[in-house]
Design a protein around this motif. Structure first.
Motif, PDB file in Angstrom:
ATOM      1  N   THR A 214      47.730  55.769  57.373  1.00  0.00           N
ATOM      2  CA  THR A 214      47.505  57.042  56.682  1.00  0.00           C
ATOM      3  C   THR A 214      47.975  57.010  55.229  1.00  0.00           C
ATOM      4  O   THR A 214      47.726  57.951  54.486  1.00  0.00           O
ATOM      5  CB  THR A 214      48.201  58.193  57.432  1.00  0.00           C
ATOM      6  N   ASP A 215      48.632  55.931  54.834  1.00  0.00           N
ATOM      7  CA  ASP A 215      48.965  55.767  53.418  1.00  0.00           C
ATOM      8  C   ASP A 215      47.750  55.316  52.609  1.00  0.00           C
ATOM      9  O   ASP A 215      47.767  55.363  51.377  1.00  0.00           O
ATOM     10  CB  ASP A 215      50.074  54.723  53.242  1.00  0.00           C
ATOM     11  N   LYS A 216      46.683  54.870  53.324  1.00  0.00           N
ATOM     12  CA  LYS A 216      45.529  54.287  52.634  1.00  0.00           C
ATOM     13  C   LYS A 216      44.188  54.894  53.046  1.00  0.00           C
ATOM     14  O   LYS A 216      43.178  54.611  52.419  1.00  0.00           O
ATOM     15  CB  LYS A 216      45.488  52.778  52.887  1.00  0.00           C
ATOM     16  N   ILE A 217      44.162  55.697  54.111  1.00  0.00           N
ATOM     17  CA  ILE A 217      42.909  56.290  54.563  1.00  0.00           C
ATOM     18  C   ILE A 217      43.062  57.803  54.664  1.00  0.00           C
ATOM     19  O   ILE A 217      44.171  58.338  54.547  1.00  0.00           O
ATOM     20  CB  ILE A 217      42.462  55.711  55.932  1.00  0.00           C
ATOM     21  N   VAL A 218      41.940  58.489  54.900  1.00  0.00           N
ATOM     22  CA  VAL A 218      41.944  59.949  55.005  1.00  0.00           C
ATOM     23  C   VAL A 218      41.346  60.370  56.342  1.00  0.00           C
ATOM     24  O   VAL A 218      40.244  59.941  56.700  1.00  0.00           O
ATOM     25  CB  VAL A 218      41.132  60.592  53.862  1.00  0.00           C
ATOM     26  N   GLY A 219      42.081  61.200  57.074  1.00  0.00           N
ATOM     27  CA  GLY A 219      41.563  61.832  58.282  1.00  0.00           C
ATOM     28  C   GLY A 219      41.469  63.327  58.042  1.00  0.00           C
ATOM     29  O   GLY A 219      42.373  63.924  57.451  1.00  0.00           O
ATOM     30  N   LEU A 220      40.386  63.943  58.488  1.00  0.00           N
ATOM     31  CA  LEU A 220      40.168  65.371  58.269  1.00  0.00           C
ATOM     32  C   LEU A 220      39.994  66.071  59.619  1.00  0.00           C
ATOM     33  O   LEU A 220      39.052  65.779  60.356  1.00  0.00           O
ATOM     34  CB  LEU A 220      38.937  65.592  57.392  1.00  0.00           C
ATOM     35  N   ARG A 221      40.904  66.972  59.918  1.00  0.00           N
ATOM     36  CA  ARG A 221      40.837  67.709  61.176  1.00  0.00           C
ATOM     37  C   ARG A 221      39.960  68.942  60.980  1.00  0.00           C
ATOM     38  O   ARG A 221      40.415  69.990  60.524  1.00  0.00           O
ATOM     39  CB  ARG A 221      42.247  68.093  61.638  1.00  0.00           C
ATOM     40  N   PHE A 222      38.689  68.796  61.357  1.00  0.00           N
ATOM     41  CA  PHE A 222      37.728  69.884  61.195  1.00  0.00           C
ATOM     42  C   PHE A 222      38.067  71.025  62.142  1.00  0.00           C
ATOM     43  O   PHE A 222      38.288  70.813  63.335  1.00  0.00           O
ATOM     44  CB  PHE A 222      36.314  69.409  61.506  1.00  0.00           C
ATOM     45  N   PHE A 223      38.043  72.243  61.600  1.00  0.00           N
ATOM     46  CA  PHE A 223      38.164  73.427  62.444  1.00  0.00           C
ATOM     47  C   PHE A 223      36.740  73.844  62.852  1.00  0.00           C
ATOM     48  O   PHE A 223      35.906  72.980  63.100  1.00  0.00           O
ATOM     49  CB  PHE A 223      38.980  74.503  61.731  1.00  0.00           C
ATOM     50  N   ASN A 224      36.419  75.101  62.953  1.00  0.00           N
ATOM     51  CA  ASN A 224      35.105  75.508  63.460  1.00  0.00           C
ATOM     52  C   ASN A 224      34.057  75.507  62.347  1.00  0.00           C
ATOM     53  O   ASN A 224      33.968  76.447  61.571  1.00  0.00           O
ATOM     54  CB  ASN A 224      35.194  76.892  64.105  1.00  0.00           C
ATOM     55  N   VAL A 225      33.279  74.431  62.302  1.00  0.00           N
ATOM     56  CA  VAL A 225      32.311  74.233  61.228  1.00  0.00           C
ATOM     57  C   VAL A 225      30.968  74.852  61.614  1.00  0.00           C
ATOM     58  O   VAL A 225      30.511  74.705  62.748  1.00  0.00           O
ATOM     59  CB  VAL A 225      32.115  72.733  60.932  1.00  0.00           C
ATOM     60  N   PHE A 226      30.331  75.534  60.660  1.00  0.00           N
ATOM     61  CA  PHE A 226      29.010  76.100  60.909  1.00  0.00           C
ATOM     62  C   PHE A 226      28.143  75.924  59.667  1.00  0.00           C
ATOM     63  O   PHE A 226      28.640  75.667  58.573  1.00  0.00           O
ATOM     64  CB  PHE A 226      29.099  77.589  61.281  1.00  0.00           C
ATOM     65  N   GLY A 227      26.846  76.058  59.845  1.00  0.00           N
ATOM     66  CA  GLY A 227      25.928  75.954  58.723  1.00  0.00           C
ATOM     67  C   GLY A 227      24.632  75.284  59.115  1.00  0.00           C
ATOM     68  O   GLY A 227      24.407  74.941  60.286  1.00  0.00           O
ATOM     69  N   PRO A 228      23.740  75.071  58.159  1.00  0.00           N
ATOM     70  CA  PRO A 228      22.405  74.534  58.440  1.00  0.00           C
ATOM     71  C   PRO A 228      22.435  73.089  58.929  1.00  0.00           C
ATOM     72  O   PRO A 228      23.395  72.363  58.733  1.00  0.00           O
ATOM     73  CB  PRO A 228      21.709  74.639  57.077  1.00  0.00           C
ATOM     74  N   ASN A 229      21.316  72.700  59.550  1.00  0.00           N
ATOM     75  CA  ASN A 229      21.078  71.345  60.085  1.00  0.00           C
ATOM     76  C   ASN A 229      21.770  71.078  61.412  1.00  0.00           C
ATOM     77  O   ASN A 229      21.851  69.934  61.847  1.00  0.00           O
ATOM     78  CB  ASN A 229      21.470  70.255  59.082  1.00  0.00           C
ATOM     79  N   GLU A 230      22.227  72.134  62.083  1.00  0.00           N
ATOM     80  CA  GLU A 230      22.854  71.946  63.392  1.00  0.00           C
ATOM     81  C   GLU A 230      21.885  72.231  64.541  1.00  0.00           C
ATOM     82  O   GLU A 230      22.276  72.265  65.709  1.00  0.00           O
ATOM     83  CB  GLU A 230      24.071  72.853  63.533  1.00  0.00           C
ATOM     84  N   TYR A 231      20.615  72.410  64.239  1.00  0.00           N
ATOM     85  CA  TYR A 231      19.655  72.944  65.203  1.00  0.00           C
ATOM     86  C   TYR A 231      19.411  72.040  66.405  1.00  0.00           C
ATOM     87  O   TYR A 231      19.029  72.506  67.481  1.00  0.00           O
ATOM     88  CB  TYR A 231      18.337  73.265  64.490  1.00  0.00           C
TER      89      TYR A 231
END
Length: 321
Positions: free
Chosen positions: A158-175
């Motif tokens: 984690t000193d060299k990479i990035v992790g992203l803890r997504f919460f509730n994501v919404f929006g287009p292209n999820e169909y």
């Protein structure tokens, strides 16, 4: 060259669009297209090629010197899927192999984790590394995401990479996601078909029906954060990615009706038995680390995000980004 895994999916395809808008067209997309219409997510975008995930892993050592960054969004994302071994293979070990090769070749590595690692939220929603080993995820999907987070922390990655803890994501292209699409997508369709929205009843005395809260984040805001970390290689670690403000499902329903110019009509139904014990009643991203890393842009409010999604896409004949 930038690699985007899960590129034909909901979040991946929007990230590809954001990369194009930022001037990045030398992209290698990693995904399978299947039969759910995911190919539509990749129309009108610029990229080098599309490659199968296994074929990419096999080719990666040979093409590593061409790659500047890997944005790893590919995963099994069905939170109700019972096969923990499949999750372990796809979500944990595949990510581990990509991360190791990226680190060995000085490739920027950004990967998708999940707020589901927090389990029932008993320990809060802080992305402090010291807390991660104590989290108790509630399903195989969450476990697979938690396991790689813990692995990255334990090995010092984690000193060299990035992790992203997504919460509730919404929006287009999820169909194409069907039942795994966001509540906004399902609720919008319910309004169009029946004039009302169905929300889960509360099965806890301290919560009224529809008062369960989530941190809802529009996919456009998520893409902005990913581009920020691509542009700031000095910023590393595991970060929450939500708006930092929990909102109720009742608020969400009100925002949908408001965007459509309709009076709210809500029906409360029992939470299905198979998810009731693993159902989260509250999630809210602690953004302390993200802000300390230098990301200072404001996030769309729930009302702004819902209206952008509905009026910008869902009511259109072509709802794709």
């Amino acid at each position: 060259m930038i690699v985007v895994t899960g590129a034909a999916g909901f979040i991946g395809s929007v990230v590809v669009s954001a990369l194009n808008a930022a001037g990045h067209e030398d992209l290698l997309l990693v995904d399978t297209l299947g039969s759910e219409g995911k190919f539509k997510n990749l129309r009108a975008k610029a990229y080098r090629d599309i490659i199968d995930p296994i074929a990419f892993l096999e080719a990666l050592p040979e093409i590593a010197e061409e790659i500047d960054a890997i944005v790893h969004l590919g995963a099994i994302t069905d939170t109700s899927a019972p096969d923990a071994d499949a999750m372990l293979d796809s979500n944990t070990h595949y990510t581990q192999l990509l991360a190791q090769i990226a680190l060995e070749n000085d490739i920027r590595f950004i990967y998708a984790s999940s707020a589901s690692v927090y389990g029932d939220g008993a320990l809060g929603f802080s992305d402090d590394d010291a807390l991660t080993p104590s989290f108790k995820p509630l399903n195989p999907y969450a476990f697979s995401k938690w396991l790689f987070d813990a692995m990255a922390i334990r090995h010092g990655w984690t000193d060299k990479i990035v992790g992203l803890r997504f919460f509730n994501v919404f929006g287009p292209n999820e169909y194409h996601k069907a039942r795994m699409a966001s509540v906004i997508w399902h609720a919008y369709r319910q309004v169009q078909e029946t004039g009302k929205i169905k929300l889960f009843q509360s099965h806890k005395a301290e919560y009224a029906d529809g008062a369960q809260e989530r941190d809802f984040i529009h996919v456009d805001d998520l893409s902005k954060v990913i581009l920020f970390f691509l542009e700031h290689p000095e910023a590393n670690g595991i970060f929450n990615l939500g708006t930092g403000k929990a909102r109720s499902f009742n608020d969400l329903a009100a925002a949908i009706f408001q965007s459509l110019g309709k009076e709210p009509q809500i029906e409360y139904i029992p939470t299905p038995e198979n998810i009731r014990n693993a159902y989260q009643y509250f999630t809210e991203a602690d953004l302390t680390k993200l802000r300390a890393a230098g990301y200072d842009e404001e996030f769309l409010s729930l009302e702004e995000g819902v209206d952008r999604y509905i009026q910008g896409y869902l009511v259109k004949d072509d709802p794709y980004v």
